[in-house]
Design an enzyme around this catalytic site. Structure first.
Site, PDB file in Angstrom:
ATOM      1  N   ASP A  19       5.798 -38.489 -30.364  1.00 32.28           N
ATOM      2  CA  ASP A  19       5.385 -39.558 -31.285  1.00 32.28           C
ATOM      3  C   ASP A  19       4.784 -38.986 -32.563  1.00 32.28           C
ATOM      4  O   ASP A  19       4.984 -39.532 -33.655  1.00 32.28           O
ATOM      5  CB  ASP A  19       4.367 -40.481 -30.601  1.00 32.28           C
ATOM      6  CG  ASP A  19       5.022 -41.449 -29.625  1.00 32.28           C
ATOM      7  OD1 ASP A  19       6.259 -41.580 -29.685  1.00 32.28           O
ATOM      8  OD2 ASP A  19       4.310 -42.052 -28.809  1.00 32.28           O
ATOM      9  N   MET A  44      27.491 -25.257 -38.685  1.00 26.08           N
ATOM     10  CA  MET A  44      26.242 -25.971 -38.989  1.00 26.08           C
ATOM     11  C   MET A  44      26.464 -27.046 -40.057  1.00 26.08           C
ATOM     12  O   MET A  44      26.125 -28.211 -39.851  1.00 26.08           O
ATOM     13  CB  MET A  44      25.159 -24.988 -39.431  1.00 26.08           C
ATOM     14  CG  MET A  44      24.624 -24.121 -38.314  1.00 26.08           C
ATOM     15  SD  MET A  44      24.036 -25.048 -36.871  1.00 26.08           S
ATOM     16  CE  MET A  44      22.615 -25.884 -37.555  1.00 26.08           C
ATOM     17  N   ASP A  63      33.726 -27.592 -49.369  1.00 25.67           N
ATOM     18  CA  ASP A  63      33.957 -26.171 -49.091  1.00 25.67           C
ATOM     19  C   ASP A  63      35.073 -25.726 -50.037  1.00 25.67           C
ATOM     20  O   ASP A  63      35.540 -26.512 -50.862  1.00 25.67           O
ATOM     21  CB  ASP A  63      34.305 -25.927 -47.620  1.00 25.67           C
ATOM     22  CG  ASP A  63      33.822 -24.547 -47.152  1.00 25.67           C
ATOM     23  OD1 ASP A  63      34.055 -23.551 -47.886  1.00 25.67           O
ATOM     24  OD2 ASP A  63      33.217 -24.445 -46.071  1.00 25.67           O
ATOM     25  N   GLU A 118      24.101 -16.702 -44.877  1.00 24.44           N
ATOM     26  CA  GLU A 118      22.723 -16.270 -45.151  1.00 24.44           C
ATOM     27  C   GLU A 118      22.706 -15.112 -46.153  1.00 24.44           C
ATOM     28  O   GLU A 118      22.303 -13.996 -45.828  1.00 24.44           O
ATOM     29  CB  GLU A 118      22.039 -15.858 -43.845  1.00 24.44           C
ATOM     30  CG  GLU A 118      21.794 -17.006 -42.890  1.00 24.44           C
ATOM     31  CD  GLU A 118      20.652 -17.920 -43.350  1.00 24.44           C
ATOM     32  OE1 GLU A 118      19.542 -17.749 -42.859  1.00 24.44           O
ATOM     33  OE2 GLU A 118      20.885 -18.798 -44.198  1.00 24.44           O
ATOM     34  N   LYS A 123      23.596 -18.005 -52.281  1.00 28.39           N
ATOM     35  CA  LYS A 123      22.893 -19.293 -52.307  1.00 28.39           C
ATOM     36  C   LYS A 123      22.357 -19.583 -53.707  1.00 28.39           C
ATOM     37  O   LYS A 123      22.522 -20.696 -54.223  1.00 28.39           O
ATOM     38  CB  LYS A 123      21.754 -19.288 -51.274  1.00 28.39           C
ATOM     39  CG  LYS A 123      22.224 -19.355 -49.820  1.00 28.39           C
ATOM     40  CD  LYS A 123      21.037 -19.357 -48.865  1.00 28.39           C
ATOM     41  CE  LYS A 123      21.422 -19.186 -47.406  1.00 28.39           C
ATOM     42  NZ  LYS A 123      22.049 -20.363 -46.800  1.00 28.39           N
ATOM     43  N   SER A 145      18.132 -20.297 -41.949  1.00 22.54           N
ATOM     44  CA  SER A 145      17.333 -20.076 -40.744  1.00 22.54           C
ATOM     45  C   SER A 145      16.417 -18.874 -40.902  1.00 22.54           C
ATOM     46  O   SER A 145      15.580 -18.626 -40.044  1.00 22.54           O
ATOM     47  CB  SER A 145      18.256 -19.861 -39.539  1.00 22.54           C
ATOM     48  OG  SER A 145      19.101 -18.745 -39.778  1.00 22.54           O
ATOM     49  N   HIS A 166      15.925 -27.348 -41.767  1.00 26.76           N
ATOM     50  CA  HIS A 166      16.553 -26.394 -40.843  1.00 26.76           C
ATOM     51  C   HIS A 166      16.886 -27.072 -39.519  1.00 26.76           C
ATOM     52  O   HIS A 166      16.012 -27.331 -38.697  1.00 26.76           O
ATOM     53  CB  HIS A 166      15.611 -25.196 -40.619  1.00 26.76           C
ATOM     54  CG  HIS A 166      16.160 -24.193 -39.663  1.00 26.76           C
ATOM     55  ND1 HIS A 166      15.408 -23.578 -38.690  1.00 26.76           N
ATOM     56  CD2 HIS A 166      17.432 -23.711 -39.508  1.00 26.76           C
ATOM     57  CE1 HIS A 166      16.179 -22.773 -37.981  1.00 26.76           C
ATOM     58  NE2 HIS A 166      17.405 -22.836 -38.464  1.00 26.76           N
ATOM     59  N   ASN A 169      21.356 -25.541 -33.592  1.00 28.23           N
ATOM     60  CA  ASN A 169      22.686 -25.655 -33.021  1.00 28.23           C
ATOM     61  C   ASN A 169      22.583 -25.861 -31.504  1.00 28.23           C
ATOM     62  O   ASN A 169      21.852 -25.103 -30.853  1.00 28.23           O
ATOM     63  CB  ASN A 169      23.462 -24.356 -33.337  1.00 28.23           C
ATOM     64  CG  ASN A 169      24.930 -24.460 -33.011  1.00 28.23           C
ATOM     65  OD1 ASN A 169      25.465 -25.534 -32.843  1.00 28.23           O
ATOM     66  ND2 ASN A 169      25.593 -23.322 -32.912  1.00 28.23           N
ATOM     67  N   ASN A 216      12.501 -19.889 -34.520  1.00 26.20           N
ATOM     68  CA  ASN A 216      13.159 -18.583 -34.385  1.00 26.20           C
ATOM     69  C   ASN A 216      12.147 -17.454 -34.272  1.00 26.20           C
ATOM     70  O   ASN A 216      12.409 -16.437 -33.618  1.00 26.20           O
ATOM     71  CB  ASN A 216      14.098 -18.343 -35.575  1.00 26.20           C
ATOM     72  CG  ASN A 216      15.363 -19.180 -35.474  1.00 26.20           C
ATOM     73  OD1 ASN A 216      15.660 -19.725 -34.417  1.00 26.20           O
ATOM     74  ND2 ASN A 216      16.093 -19.302 -36.565  1.00 26.20           N
TER      75      ASN A 216
END
Length: 373
Positions: A19, A44, A63, A118, A123, A145, A166, A169, A216
């Protein structure tokens, strides 16, 4: 099934933690997101796009060409058919997911999500092409990630609207989404990103930008500790059986295979402070055994499932589960002390809903404190 064996007091705690995460997704006065543009149609990015369309949003998926987008559309059709029993509803969801190789959806989107490889240079280069075309009030989100927002925001005209969203998977099954913010992130950006996560039926956990964020960062030392037991002669099935018996949804080595051994190594290198990787991991990577995606890792994978050859927990020494989770508990506490998450309860919530950590414990920190009380 796991929750059936959870003591009532701990079960109540798990519901309260859920909650609290849900409350992060309720942001009064925030304009509702209607159009999402996703760049990167890999596993992803494609699955994030499909999930947003399932939840009623218009989604454009970009893409380099249609050939790269097609597998994501095919997976989306399977998801819609499975989740939406009404064929018309499934068709409507399919119609909301629009292949967009030229990026025509960018100027229309309320949220632009980058889900490419990554690579910080790639990016940042993408952001330079996206930013001038975005609506003035649109969010720019990254599904990274491992990379810091500070690294990714360099060169942006408006770094205050960059946020990490993030997902984990598989996107359709994992309820938690880490909402990653840095010193330069506007409070309004964090609020709007959290509201978006709530809108699509996920649990929003705000985390500060730091290596591995929360989930992670705590999984990496746990998986590496499990691999060191393989170096010491235990079988993967024995190690995994000990953790499933403890209450985990899957063992750490099956998890490493599922995540990808190359990704596990990258996370481990970033978080292990230069420690040598486990010998078994280095050997598998040298052979190109990457886990589930290559068909072989700690297990041979057939039809999406690991072959365990009947090996069981009988070979696991007493106390193995406790020893394996200790690095995870320690890493969780370190993340709280470093301010990556606001408090211990939120850290416990993130680890339960982001990793499936045994719910009967109430979370790693609650488990340790209740055992030492």
């Amino acid at each position: 099934p796991i929750l059936a064996s959870v003591p009532p007091r701990t079960l109540l705690r798990v519901f309260r933690l859920r909650d609290r995460l849900k409350a992060n997704g309720r942001q009064p006065g925030i304009a509702r997101v209607r159009h999402v543009h996703v760049v990167g149609a890999g596993v992803m990015g494609g699955d994030i796009a499909a999930w947003c369309a399932l939840k009623g949003l218009t989604v454009t998926l970009q893409d380099q060409d249609m050939a790269r987008i097609a597998p994501a559309i095919k997976r989306a059709a399977t998801l819609f058919a499975r989740r939406l029993k009404d064929r018309r509803a499934a068709r409507a969801a399919f119609d909301r997911l629009v292949p967009d190789p030229t990026g025509g959806g960018v100027p229309l989107a309320d949220v632009v999500i980058e889900a490419i490889s990554e690579n910080p240079e790639a990016k940042r280069g993408l952001y330079q092409s996206l930013e001038p075309r975005m609506k003035a009030d649109a969010l720019l989100a990254t599904n990274t990630s491992s990379l810091s927002l500070e690294t990714l925001s360099a060169g942006l005209t408006r770094p205050e609207r960059l946020i990490g969203i993030h997902f984990f998977n598989p996107v359709a099954k994992m309820p938690l989404v880490e909402v990653v913010h840095a010193d330069g992130t506007a409070a309004q950006t964090l609020a709007r990103a959290s509201a978006f996560v709530g809108l699509i039926g996920k649990l929003a956990l705000p985390v500060r930008s730091a290596p591995g964020f929360l989930v992670n960062a705590v999984l990496a030392p746990y998986m590496l500790q499990a691999m060191r037991n393989i170096d010491d002669g235990l079988s993967p099935a024995a190690v995994d059986a000990a953790m499933v018996a403890f209450g985990m949804p899957m063992g750490p080595l099956e998890l490493a295979d599922t995540v990808g051994l190359d990704i596990a190594r990258a996370a481990g290198q970033e978080l292990a402070g230069g420690a040598e990787p486990p010998r078994c991991l280095a050997e598998k990577l040298a052979r190109g055994d990457l886990g589930k995606k290559s068909g072989r890792g700690f297990y041979t994978w057939r039809d999406g499932k690991p072959v365990k050859d009947g090996q069981g927990g009988a070979q696991a020494p007493a106390g193995l589960a406790e020893r394996l989770i200790q690095p995870l508990v320690d890493a969780t506490r370190e993340r709280v002390e470093a301010g990556v998450v606001a408090d211990a309860d939120l850290a416990d919530a993130g680890v339960i809903f982001g990793t499936g950590f045994a719910p009967f414990t109430g979370g790693p920190l609650h488990y340790q404190s209740s055992r030492s009380a």
